[in-house]
Scaffold this motif. Structure first.
Motif, PDB file in Angstrom:
ATOM      1  N   ILE A  52       9.834   9.812 -16.886  1.00 55.46           N
ATOM      2  CA  ILE A  52      10.686  10.192 -15.776  1.00 55.46           C
ATOM      3  C   ILE A  52      11.366   8.936 -15.516  1.00 55.46           C
ATOM      4  N   VAL A  53      10.702   7.796 -15.095  1.00 58.24           N
ATOM      5  CA  VAL A  53      10.994   6.411 -14.930  1.00 58.24           C
ATOM      6  C   VAL A  53      11.725   5.933 -16.007  1.00 58.24           C
TER       7      VAL A  53
ATOM      8  N   GLN B  51      11.974   8.827  -6.874  1.00 55.77           N
ATOM      9  CA  GLN B  51      10.974   8.977  -5.607  1.00 55.77           C
ATOM     10  C   GLN B  51      10.867  10.369  -5.416  1.00 55.77           C
ATOM     11  N   ALA B  52      11.861  11.329  -5.721  1.00 59.34           N
ATOM     12  CA  ALA B  52      11.763  12.797  -5.280  1.00 59.34           C
ATOM     13  C   ALA B  52      10.840  13.455  -6.570  1.00 59.34           C
ATOM     14  N   GLU B  53      10.514  12.659  -7.534  1.00 60.88           N
ATOM     15  CA  GLU B  53       9.666  13.121  -8.334  1.00 60.88           C
ATOM     16  C   GLU B  53       8.244  12.547  -8.328  1.00 60.88           C
ATOM     17  N   LEU B  54       7.939  11.320  -7.927  1.00 57.58           N
ATOM     18  CA  LEU B  54       7.096  10.684  -7.971  1.00 57.58           C
ATOM     19  C   LEU B  54       6.257  10.798  -6.768  1.00 57.58           C
TER      20      LEU B  54
ATOM     21  N   LYS C 109      -1.035   4.642  -5.545  1.00 58.46           N
ATOM     22  CA  LYS C 109      -0.511   4.558  -4.066  1.00 58.46           C
ATOM     23  C   LYS C 109      -0.401   5.872  -3.276  1.00 58.46           C
ATOM     24  N   ALA C 110      -0.580   5.786  -1.763  1.00 57.88           N
ATOM     25  CA  ALA C 110      -0.592   6.980  -1.086  1.00 57.88           C
ATOM     26  C   ALA C 110       0.704   7.673  -1.220  1.00 57.88           C
ATOM     27  N   GLY C 111       0.634   9.060  -1.485  1.00 55.20           N
ATOM     28  CA  GLY C 111       1.789   9.947  -1.359  1.00 55.20           C
ATOM     29  C   GLY C 111       2.171  10.175  -2.791  1.00 55.20           C
ATOM     30  N   PHE C 112       1.702   9.841  -3.826  1.00 51.93           N
ATOM     31  CA  PHE C 112       1.610  10.064  -5.366  1.00 51.93           C
ATOM     32  C   PHE C 112       1.684  11.640  -5.386  1.00 51.93           C
TER      33      PHE C 112
ATOM     34  N   PRO D  76       0.923  -1.166  -0.005  1.00 51.79           N
ATOM     35  CA  PRO D  76      -0.162  -0.178  -0.009  1.00 51.79           C
ATOM     36  C   PRO D  76       0.766   1.175  -0.026  1.00 51.79           C
ATOM     37  N   ASP D  77       2.006   1.189   0.425  1.00 50.67           N
ATOM     38  CA  ASP D  77       2.727   2.421   0.700  1.00 50.67           C
ATOM     39  C   ASP D  77       3.603   2.702  -0.509  1.00 50.67           C
ATOM     40  N   GLY D  78       3.430   3.900  -1.233  1.00 55.44           N
ATOM     41  CA  GLY D  78       4.068   4.058  -2.588  1.00 55.44           C
ATOM     42  C   GLY D  78       5.628   4.027  -2.449  1.00 55.44           C
ATOM     43  N   VAL D  79       6.136   4.616  -1.456  1.00 56.15           N
ATOM     44  CA  VAL D  79       7.681   4.805  -1.595  1.00 56.15           C
ATOM     45  C   VAL D  79       8.147   3.273  -1.568  1.00 56.15           C
ATOM     46  N   ALA D  80       7.514   2.372  -0.626  1.00 54.58           N
ATOM     47  CA  ALA D  80       7.965   0.981  -0.403  1.00 54.58           C
ATOM     48  C   ALA D  80       7.745   0.214  -1.698  1.00 54.58           C
TER      49      ALA D  80
END
Length: 216
Positions: free
Chosen positions: A173-174, A206-209, A158-161, A97-101
């Motif tokens: 970007i990716v 991560q800094a972008e997304l 995901k959360a935080g996008f 569920p966590d975007g960064v993970a």
């Protein structure tokens, strides 16, 4: 009983054929990287794989087809008929569920793919003045962009996008950062380790997304 025997015989023939393809793909990949695609002949591949040249042509049809098969195996890591997007790491990413993970899962898996594929990719690129090889290279890039697009759509849910960042722009970007090109520049040319490069890629994506961490 006769039916069972025929079934076993067909299964045995299929396994022998698959094992032959494995040997051919492994031999071809080694030769393309070591000697170059243009310098490697079908006879060279057949000799290295321990098969007849006729068998090679019957199984693959052309040297380009052998190269495509070798690239496909390098990308997924085996010859199982399971597409990239149905691999276990993709399921882990979807379930996270966590975007960064989830991004970390993606970058780790993709870094392993690029590390495996790069020598063969470079051999293809070096021979891409040949129109057939140029098309193989374009195919590789198109498929990579499509795959990155599918993964980025998962990440966008995901959360935080990053608000306001489109999936198309995020995919671009990716595609740029997590690429054979940056691997070649930093790992092959500048001597970074793969973990150093992978961590650099992850942090910049991560800094972008995921520009702002979700609230606790």
């Amino acid at each position: 009983m006769a039916t069972s025997s025929r079934t076993k015989n067909r299964a045995s023939r299929a396994e022998r054929s698959r094992e032959t393809r494995r040997r051919v793909v492994a031999a071809a990949g080694e030769l393309f990287v070591r000697d170059g695609y243009l310098q490697t002949t079908m006879a060279d591949i057949a000799r290295q794989a321990g098969v007849a040249v006729q068998t090679l042509y019957l199984s693959f049809g052309s040297k380009v087809a052998v190269l495509v098969a070798a690239l496909d195996v390098a990308i997924v890591g085996d010859d199982e008929p399971v597409p990239v997007l149905e691999r276990p790491w993709v399921a882990r990413l979807r379930d996270e569920p966590d975007g960064v993970a989830a991004l970390k899962v993606f970058v780790e898996a993709a870094s392993q793919v690029i590390d495996r594929v790069y020598p063969l990719y470079a051999a293809t690129r070096d021979a891409s003045a040949d129109p057939e090889l140029a098309e193989v290279l374009d195919r590789n890039k198109r498929l990579r962009f499509v795959t990155h697009g599918a993964i980025t759509r998962e990440l966008a849910a995901k959360a935080g996008f990053t608000p306001g960042l489109s999936v198309e722009r995020a995919t671009q970007i990716v595609y740029t950062l997590l690429s054979q090109e940056t691997y070649g520049l930093l790992v092959v040319e500048r001597g970074w380790t793969v973990p150093e490069w992978s961590d650099w890629v992850r942090r910049h994506i991560q800094a972008e997304l995921f520009a702002e961490p979700p609230p606790s």
